[in-house]
Design a protein around this motif. Structure first.
Motif, PDB file in Angstrom:
ATOM      1  N   GLY A   1       0.579  42.987  14.217  1.00 14.58           N
ATOM      2  CA  GLY A   1       1.550  44.000  13.836  1.00 14.58           C
ATOM      3  C   GLY A   1       2.269  44.574  15.054  1.00 14.58           C
ATOM      4  N   LYS A   2       1.818  44.187  16.225  1.00 10.58           N
ATOM      5  CA  LYS A   2       2.384  44.770  17.443  1.00 10.58           C
ATOM      6  C   LYS A   2       2.983  43.654  18.313  1.00 10.58           C
ATOM      7  N   GLU A   3       4.255  43.853  18.665  1.00 19.40           N
ATOM      8  CA  GLU A   3       4.934  42.828  19.467  1.00 19.40           C
ATOM      9  C   GLU A   3       4.362  42.764  20.878  1.00 19.40           C
ATOM     10  N   ILE A   4       4.354  41.555  21.409  1.00 20.92           N
ATOM     11  CA  ILE A   4       4.069  41.394  22.838  1.00 20.92           C
ATOM     12  C   ILE A   4       5.303  40.773  23.484  1.00 20.92           C
ATOM     13  N   LEU A   5       5.378  40.914  24.785  1.00 17.53           N
ATOM     14  CA  LEU A   5       6.448  40.252  25.523  1.00 17.53           C
ATOM     15  C   LEU A   5       5.893  38.903  25.965  1.00 17.53           C
ATOM     16  N   PHE A   6       6.440  37.822  25.396  1.00 17.51           N
ATOM     17  CA  PHE A   6       5.938  36.487  25.724  1.00 17.51           C
ATOM     18  C   PHE A   6       7.098  35.653  26.268  1.00 17.51           C
TER      19      PHE A   6
ATOM     20  N   PRO B   1       1.535  37.485  12.530  1.00 18.54           N
ATOM     21  CA  PRO B   1       0.376  38.046  11.822  1.00 18.54           C
ATOM     22  C   PRO B   1      -0.913  37.315  12.199  1.00 18.54           C
ATOM     23  N   GLY B   2      -1.956  38.077  12.408  1.00 19.66           N
ATOM     24  CA  GLY B   2      -3.198  37.475  12.889  1.00 19.66           C
ATOM     25  C   GLY B   2      -4.432  38.131  12.314  1.00 19.66           C
ATOM     26  N   LYS B   3      -5.344  38.483  13.210  1.00 21.74           N
ATOM     27  CA  LYS B   3      -6.673  38.937  12.805  1.00 21.74           C
ATOM     28  C   LYS B   3      -6.629  40.221  11.977  1.00 21.74           C
ATOM     29  N   GLU B   4      -5.559  41.019  12.163  1.00 20.55           N
ATOM     30  CA  GLU B   4      -5.477  42.284  11.421  1.00 20.55           C
ATOM     31  C   GLU B   4      -5.348  42.050   9.912  1.00 20.55           C
ATOM     32  N   LEU B   5      -5.013  40.831   9.512  1.00 23.89           N
ATOM     33  CA  LEU B   5      -4.900  40.533   8.076  1.00 23.89           C
ATOM     34  C   LEU B   5      -6.240  40.733   7.370  1.00 23.89           C
ATOM     35  N   GLY B   6      -7.321  40.662   8.152  1.00 26.57           N
ATOM     36  CA  GLY B   6      -8.652  40.790   7.564  1.00 26.57           C
ATOM     37  C   GLY B   6      -9.295  42.146   7.808  1.00 26.57           C
ATOM     38  N   GLU B   7      -8.495  43.119   8.148  1.00 24.31           N
ATOM     39  CA  GLU B   7      -9.008  44.491   8.340  1.00 24.31           C
ATOM     40  C   GLU B   7      -9.741  44.938   7.079  1.00 24.31           C
ATOM     41  N   GLY B   8     -11.021  45.228   7.212  1.00 20.96           N
ATOM     42  CA  GLY B   8     -11.793  45.695   6.053  1.00 20.96           C
ATOM     43  C   GLY B   8     -12.229  44.585   5.113  1.00 20.96           C
ATOM     44  N   ASP B   9     -12.017  43.331   5.466  1.00 15.09           N
ATOM     45  CA  ASP B   9     -12.446  42.213   4.607  1.00 15.09           C
ATOM     46  C   ASP B   9     -12.474  40.926   5.431  1.00 15.09           C
ATOM     47  N   PHE B  10     -13.676  40.552   5.874  1.00 13.61           N
ATOM     48  CA  PHE B  10     -13.763  39.394   6.781  1.00 13.61           C
ATOM     49  C   PHE B  10     -13.270  38.105   6.133  1.00 13.61           C
ATOM     50  N   THR B  11     -13.259  38.057   4.794  1.00 16.15           N
ATOM     51  CA  THR B  11     -12.839  36.796   4.150  1.00 16.15           C
ATOM     52  C   THR B  11     -11.343  36.541   4.352  1.00 16.15           C
ATOM     53  N   ARG B  12     -10.627  37.559   4.822  1.00 17.06           N
ATOM     54  CA  ARG B  12      -9.185  37.386   5.055  1.00 17.06           C
ATOM     55  C   ARG B  12      -8.828  37.274   6.532  1.00 17.06           C
ATOM     56  N   ILE B  13      -9.833  37.262   7.386  1.00 18.55           N
ATOM     57  CA  ILE B  13      -9.543  37.113   8.823  1.00 18.55           C
ATOM     58  C   ILE B  13      -9.258  35.636   9.113  1.00 18.55           C
ATOM     59  N   PRO B  14      -8.070  35.315   9.624  1.00 19.37           N
ATOM     60  CA  PRO B  14      -7.843  33.919   9.981  1.00 19.37           C
ATOM     61  C   PRO B  14      -8.851  33.501  11.054  1.00 19.37           C
ATOM     62  N   ASN B  15      -9.556  32.377  10.798  1.00 13.75           N
ATOM     63  CA  ASN B  15     -10.640  32.013  11.702  1.00 13.75           C
ATOM     64  C   ASN B  15     -10.168  31.052  12.785  1.00 13.75           C
ATOM     65  N   GLY B  16     -10.535  31.402  14.006  1.00 13.92           N
ATOM     66  CA  GLY B  16     -10.199  30.551  15.131  1.00 13.92           C
ATOM     67  C   GLY B  16     -10.025  31.375  16.383  1.00 13.92           C
ATOM     68  N   LEU B  17     -10.157  30.705  17.537  1.00 15.25           N
ATOM     69  CA  LEU B  17     -10.109  31.379  18.837  1.00 15.25           C
ATOM     70  C   LEU B  17      -9.156  30.652  19.787  1.00 15.25           C
ATOM     71  N   PRO B  18      -8.569  31.402  20.732  1.00 16.42           N
ATOM     72  CA  PRO B  18      -7.766  30.741  21.767  1.00 16.42           C
ATOM     73  C   PRO B  18      -8.664  30.085  22.813  1.00 16.42           C
ATOM     74  N   GLY B  19      -8.155  29.078  23.510  1.00 16.71           N
ATOM     75  CA  GLY B  19      -8.983  28.468  24.561  1.00 16.71           C
ATOM     76  C   GLY B  19      -8.405  27.240  25.242  1.00 16.71           C
ATOM     77  N   ILE B  20      -7.239  26.756  24.769  1.00 12.85           N
ATOM     78  CA  ILE B  20      -6.720  25.466  25.281  1.00 12.85           C
ATOM     79  C   ILE B  20      -6.486  25.509  26.796  1.00 12.85           C
ATOM     80  N   GLU B  21      -6.128  26.689  27.293  1.00 17.93           N
ATOM     81  CA  GLU B  21      -5.833  26.840  28.728  1.00 17.93           C
ATOM     82  C   GLU B  21      -7.081  27.185  29.535  1.00 17.93           C
ATOM     83  N   ASP B  22      -8.019  27.871  28.883  1.00 19.21           N
ATOM     84  CA  ASP B  22      -9.185  28.411  29.599  1.00 19.21           C
ATOM     85  C   ASP B  22     -10.250  27.364  29.927  1.00 19.21           C
ATOM     86  N   ARG B  23     -10.282  26.302  29.080  1.00 18.69           N
ATOM     87  CA  ARG B  23     -11.438  25.394  29.102  1.00 18.69           C
ATOM     88  C   ARG B  23     -11.794  24.905  30.507  1.00 18.69           C
TER      89      ARG B  23
END
Ligand code: URP
Ligand code: ZN
Ligand code: ZN
Length: 473
Positions: free
Chosen positions: A321-326, A334-356
């Motif tokens: 819900g909050k813009e970033i400068l990219f 829209p991201g993880k906030e979609l599941g606020e108060g209900d884990f079944t609606r949290i999109p599942n997955g993590l960033p990592g392609i650059e970190d590995r």
């Protein structure tokens, strides 16, 4: 034009040695000491480590999920991968349309114009019948795809029943296709999720508690047994639980062609993260487990029971819900906030392609958990071999594509979202120290990352057609 990378220390899956690399056009021409080619551009790698570009066998770019999409597309994700030293990645085509051909065409439309590093596809098989079987057999020759992924979880959505998995494995075997498996216990998960929601247990931690490790352990053994009966090879993705490593070891001791992959998040973090502030940012399936799981996975990586480290990169904004400068533009997806108060609606997955690679270099090699050569094997050579990309990718030998990462082992930085290039608003390794980073990255001889500067372009990545037949490690 000829290039020579001079005076570097080469690190491959088996050796560390001083040599120069002659690049002619897109390929490595020669690896030897004291190379000198009149007119060649010289890249001085004195004091640097020179490694094959990373191969990430498990990413999800621009993947529709829960009314949003994973927030890196094939350009932003590939670009971030390159900054982290990865020059090839493989992502998964969802089975959404009537035919696999339509699914693959749709995925090419998403990926091809944006690709900035080389890439290939795995095909998800989440619906199986005679028609799908017939089309599956054509995947290597028609589409250059020689791997499928099946699921023992996500009931009513992505899961095949055991009979379906068994049949798919046999078709895959005959077509020279490797079956990959998402191992979780779908039936128990269904029961536990329903009970948790009914009793108001809907926090991010409840996501993990409703997906017990035993389901994953049992699924690895069951799928190994199915693979044995189908006489088919199998590759377990995103291994996360100690017991999974035990089952994989057992299957391999029985002589089965079963291989395994884990991801950095399962080596470094536990489910405690889910109970903390911003717990939703740590929701992935399978979930993070416990300390003893981290340790057993490290052992599997060290002793060769596990062959590959991929990322399962599937990023979402923590607060979409909050813009970033990219890259100079305001972005909010829209991201993880979609599941606020209900884990079944949290999109599942993590960033990592650059970190590995940087994370595993500093906190894997630097801590003595793996050797530099194991680092290259797990992150480049082994995935290239298993997925039919070797010796084009994953190696520094003559004839290979000149996909090369030059590392400065003296760099020491505090890492985090500000330093990284992935299109999301948080980083799993915020504040961690990195000692040693890739500083120059070549894709087929072209310098796409040059000391923090991006020289790559959308459309600069090639689709890698893979042929039938897989190497079993
Ligand atoms: O939570 C995850 N890992 N999301 C990506 C999809 C998958 O199952 O790998
Ligand atoms: Zn999965
Ligand atoms: Zn995945």
């Amino acid at each position: 034009m000829d290039k020579i990378i001079k005076n570097g220390t080469l690190v491959t899956d088996t050796k560390t040695f001083q040599a120069d690399i002659h690049i002619l056009g897109e390929q490595i021409q020669e690896v030897a000491q004291g190379l000198s080619i009149p007119g060649a551009e010289v890249v001085d790698a004195t004091g640097m480590l020179v490694m094959p570009g990373g191969v990430d066998a498990h990413v999800h770019l621009n993947l529709p999920m829960f009314g949003t999409v994973s927030s890196d597309d094939h350009y932003t994700g590939h670009r971030a991968a390159a900054f982290g030293g990865t020059t090839t990645c493989l992502d998964f085509v969802p089975q959404d349309n009537k035919t696999l051909a339509e699914d693959i065409e749709a995925w090419h439309k998403r990926a091809d114009p944006l690709a900035a590093i080389d890439y290939s596809f795995h095909m998800n098989i989440t619906r199986f019948d005679e028609k799908v079987a017939a089309e599956m057999a054509k995947l290597p020759e028609r589409d250059g795809i020689s791997s499928i992924k099946v699921f023992t979880a996500y009931n009513h959505r992505l899961r095949l029943d055991d009979g379906g998995i068994f049949k798919a494995m046999r078709v895959a075997r005959d077509a020279g296709i490797l079956t990959m498996l998402h191992a979780e216990g779908g039936d128990v998960i269904e029961v536990l999720v329903e009970e948790a929601v009914r009793s108001g247990k809907v926090t991010p931690l409840d996501h993990a508690l409703t997906r017990p490790a035993w389901g994953a352990v049992e699924a690895v053994l069951r799928a190994s047994a199915l693979a044995a009966q189908a006489e088919a090879p199998l590759y377990i993705v995103h291994m996360n639980a100690a017991g999974e490593v035990d089952q994989l070891q057992y299957a391999r001791e029985q002589g089965l062609s079963v291989m395994g992959e884990t991801c950095p998040q399962y080596l470094f973090f536990t489910s405690e993260k889910l109970a903390g502030k911003d717990g939703a940012g740590w929701v992935c399936s399978p979930p993070l487990r416990g300390k003893q799981d981290n340790e057993r996975l490290w052992q599997g990586v060290q002793n060769g029971v596990i062959q590959v480290i991929g990322t399962d990169h599937c990023p979402f904004f923590l607060n979409g819900g909050k813009e970033i400068l990219f890259e100079g533009k305001k972005v909010a997806i829209p991201g993880k906030e979609l599941g606020e108060g209900d884990f079944t609606r949290i999109p599942n997955g993590l960033p990592g392609i650059e970190d590995r690679l940087p994370i595993l270099w500093t906190h894997g090699v630097g801590t003595g958990r793996i050797t530099p050569n194991q680092f290259v094997a797990l992150n480049a050579t082994n995935p290239a071999r298993i997925f039919g990309l070797y010796p084009k990718k994953g190696t520094l030998q003559p004839g290979a594509d000149a996909d090369i990462a030059i590392w400065d082992p003296t760099i020491s930085i505090q890492y985090g979202v500000k330093e990284a290039h992935m299109r999301t608003d948080y980083n799993l390794y915020e504040g961690w120290t990195m000692r040693g980073m890739p500083v120059k990255v070549f894709l087929r001889g072209k310098l796409i990352v040059d000391d923090g500067k991006w020289n790559g372009r959308a459309g600069g990545g090639n689709y890698l057609r893979r042929t039938a037949g897989n190497t079993i490690l």
